[in-house]
Design a protein around this motif. Structure first.
Motif: not given
Ligand code: MSP
Length: 512
Positions: A10-13, A19, A50, A264, A21-22, A262, A293-294, A236, A301
């Motif tokens: 996923p692209i991360y916020y 953390h 993202d 969610d 999870g990322h 993830g 999830w972790i 993507y 988290m």
């Molecule tokens: N920006 C969106 C994704 C857009 S993809 C086109 C997003 N970002 S996020 O930063 O909130 O999360 C990114 C990823 O990290 C997700 O797959 C999410 O499930 C994963 N995780 C965030 N917290 C997590 C845990 N505690 N455990 C495992 N992964 C989790 O959603």
């Protein structure tokens, strides 16, 4: 053309620092990418950030920063994290880059030209934290606040002019698509959730916002910004130079083999994304895998819960390979899992130091003393030798299928079982008692080296730098690692020089 493989995280916020999870999503994606590379695929592995939407705009405001410089700063942390996690990504995309703006605007135009989008008014619930619209039946009240039942995030009432995507029209085509592609959504349990959601009836989706400005402007109406999920999912294909569908990257790598995400964010990837693509005459990806999830205790988290485990702190203390190994092995893939200091230390001591590290150290130092540190000659393989060596040949196809079905647990179990088997082989054969039978002694040593080679190749996608250290004994470089060579029992050339190996894993003492 060679065999291509496209995998994405996923692209991360970049709303806060990365953390665990990322790190988890990224490490798992890297594991698959590295395996497919050593299997001989031409891999494109994408990650990124993202950066648009109300969530980021608010986070920037809280820090008194303009959104762009706020994103520049935090996106850089994610880029650094990719290095720290030893990710082998080929690209890192940011949705504020011009290549992405061009691609997302083009996709919007395409949807508008295809009459898949119309202007109307949205009134309903919105969660800024999830960047998601929720129906009344997805909301509940807790301590006087309205929250989304699924995520627990607070929702707010939104009423504004908005463009809508004709999602309802895609209900039937999506169900047909899932039927024709039974492995499009994995794991199976999650697939059923998605299918029942679609079957329960899809409403048209609001795909623009008017009440804030941090986003990509709707090309035909600059009062609106494109809904951040439509914007983000497009990453993507932006990274493959869409809209240039003749571009070599696009031609080689679209449709993606695997979007690893993830659980969610499954709805966005398994419902909205294929619908947007089908509506734009673009093939949907081949697979979306929603991992667990972790957890911290038994909660997800997240920044808003304040229970974040910082991957950098863990890596500083234990190293990256132990963390990768732990997350890949100890968290049953597809399910939720947690990480604790005790479990991580236990894993380092028993699996990495005692099992793998010990095998390498023992065999190598024995050979150093007894075979002048060269690959010994084989006399002939005994039944015991062939039993332990041939496991790899016998499981060659299974291992590939484990990876292609994201069956991480079986892949890891195979390695763990065979690490035990290799240690047991060396113990049982007692080469130190064979000094009067050099032919046998040399053969045992040869077999043990072959086992180290094969196991290190299989471990490479999990713990790349440690496995490389081991493979370096044989002079094997990273770009020479070949999964297919695990079927070969005589790949080492007798008399060729072996190189020294340092300590692979230090045991962790039980103190703080
Ligand atoms: N920006 C969106 C994704 C857009 S993809 C086109 C997003 N970002 S996020 O930063 O909130 O999360 C990114 C990823 O990290 C997700 O797959 C999410 O499930 C994963 N995780 C965030 N917290 C997590 C845990 N505690 N455990 C495992 N992964 C989790 O959603």
């Amino acid at each position: 053309m060679g065999k291509n493989y496209y995998i994405t995280t996923p692209i991360y916020y970049p709303s806060a620092k990365p953390h665990m999870g990322h790190a988890y999503s990224s490490i798992l994606a890297d594991f698959f990418a590295r395996f497919k590379r050593i299997q001989g695929f031409n891999v494109f592995f994408l990650t990124g950030t993202d950066e648009h939407g109300q969530k980021i705009q608010r986070a920037a405001k809280e820090k008194n920063k303009d959104p762009q410089s706020f994103c520049d700063e935090i996106s850089e942390n994610f880029r650094k994290l990719s290095k720290t996690l030893n990710l082998s990504n080929n690209d890192f995309i940011r949705t504020t880059e011009s290549r992405h703006l061009k691609s997302a605007s083009h996709l919007w135009d395409k949807l508008e030209n295809n009459k898949e989008i119309y202007l109307s008014k949205y009134s309903g619930w919105y969660s800024v934290s999830d960047e998601a619209f929720y129906a009344e039946n997805e909301i509940q009240e807790l301590d006087g606040k309205k929250i989304a039942t699924n995520s627990g995030s607070e929702v707010e009432w939104v009423e504004e002019e908005s463009y809508f995507f004709r999602l309802s029209k895609w209900e039937k085509p999506l169900l047909d698509f899932y039927k024709k592609n039974p492995k499009f959504i994995l794991p199976e349990s999650r697939k059923n959730e998605v299918i029942s959601f679609v079957k329960s009836g899809l409403k048209d989706l609001s795909v623009s916002r008017k009440s804030f400005s941090w986003g990509i402007k709707v090309p035909s109406n600059n009062d609106h910004v494109i809904y951040v999920w439509l914007d983000a999912l497009t990453n993507y294909i932006s990274a493959l130079n869409y809209p240039n569908q003749n571009d070599i990257l696009y031609k080689n790598f679209w449709p993606a083999d695997l979007h690893l995400i993830g659980k969610d964010i499954l709805r966005f990837h398994a419902v909205y994304w294929p619908a947007f693509l089908l509506a734009s005459n673009i093939a949907p990806p081949k697979r979306v895998y929603g991992h667990g999830w972790i957890l911290s205790g038994d909660e997800k988290m997240s920044k808003s819960k304040g229970n974040i485990l910082d991957p950098i702190e863990v890596i500083d203390k234990y190293g990256i390979d132990p963390l990768r190994y732990y997350l890949i092995k100890e968290v049953s893939f597809g399910n939720d899992g947690n990480i604790s200091k005790e479990k991580l230390e236990n894993c380092i001591n028993s699996d990495l130091a005692n099992n793998y590290g010990n095998l390498c150290q023992r065999v190598i130092s024995f050979i150093e003393k007894n075979s002048s540190f060269k690959v010994p000659k084989i006399d002939k393989f005994s039944e015991d030798d062939l039993n332990v060596l041939n496991k790899f040949q016998q499981n060659y196809k299974n291992l590939i299928s484990y990876i292609d079905n994201q069956n991480v647990n079986s892949y890891v179990s195979f390695i763990v079982d065979n690490l035990f088997a290799a240690n047991k082989y060396f113990n049982d054969q007692e080469p130190w008692k064979k000094k009067s039978d050099l032919k046998r002694l040399n053969t045992i040593n040869y077999v043990s080296l072959e086992l180290i080679r094969k196991l290190s190749i299989l471990l490479y996608p999990i713990i790349p730098s440690s496995a490389l250290k081991s493979l370096n004994i044989f002079g094997i470089k990273e770009n020479e690692i070949d999964f297919n060579s695990i079927v070969n029992n005589e790949s080492l050339i007798p008399n060729s020089k072996l190189l020294k190996i340092g300590i692979l894993f230090k045991k962790v003492e039980n103190n703080d």
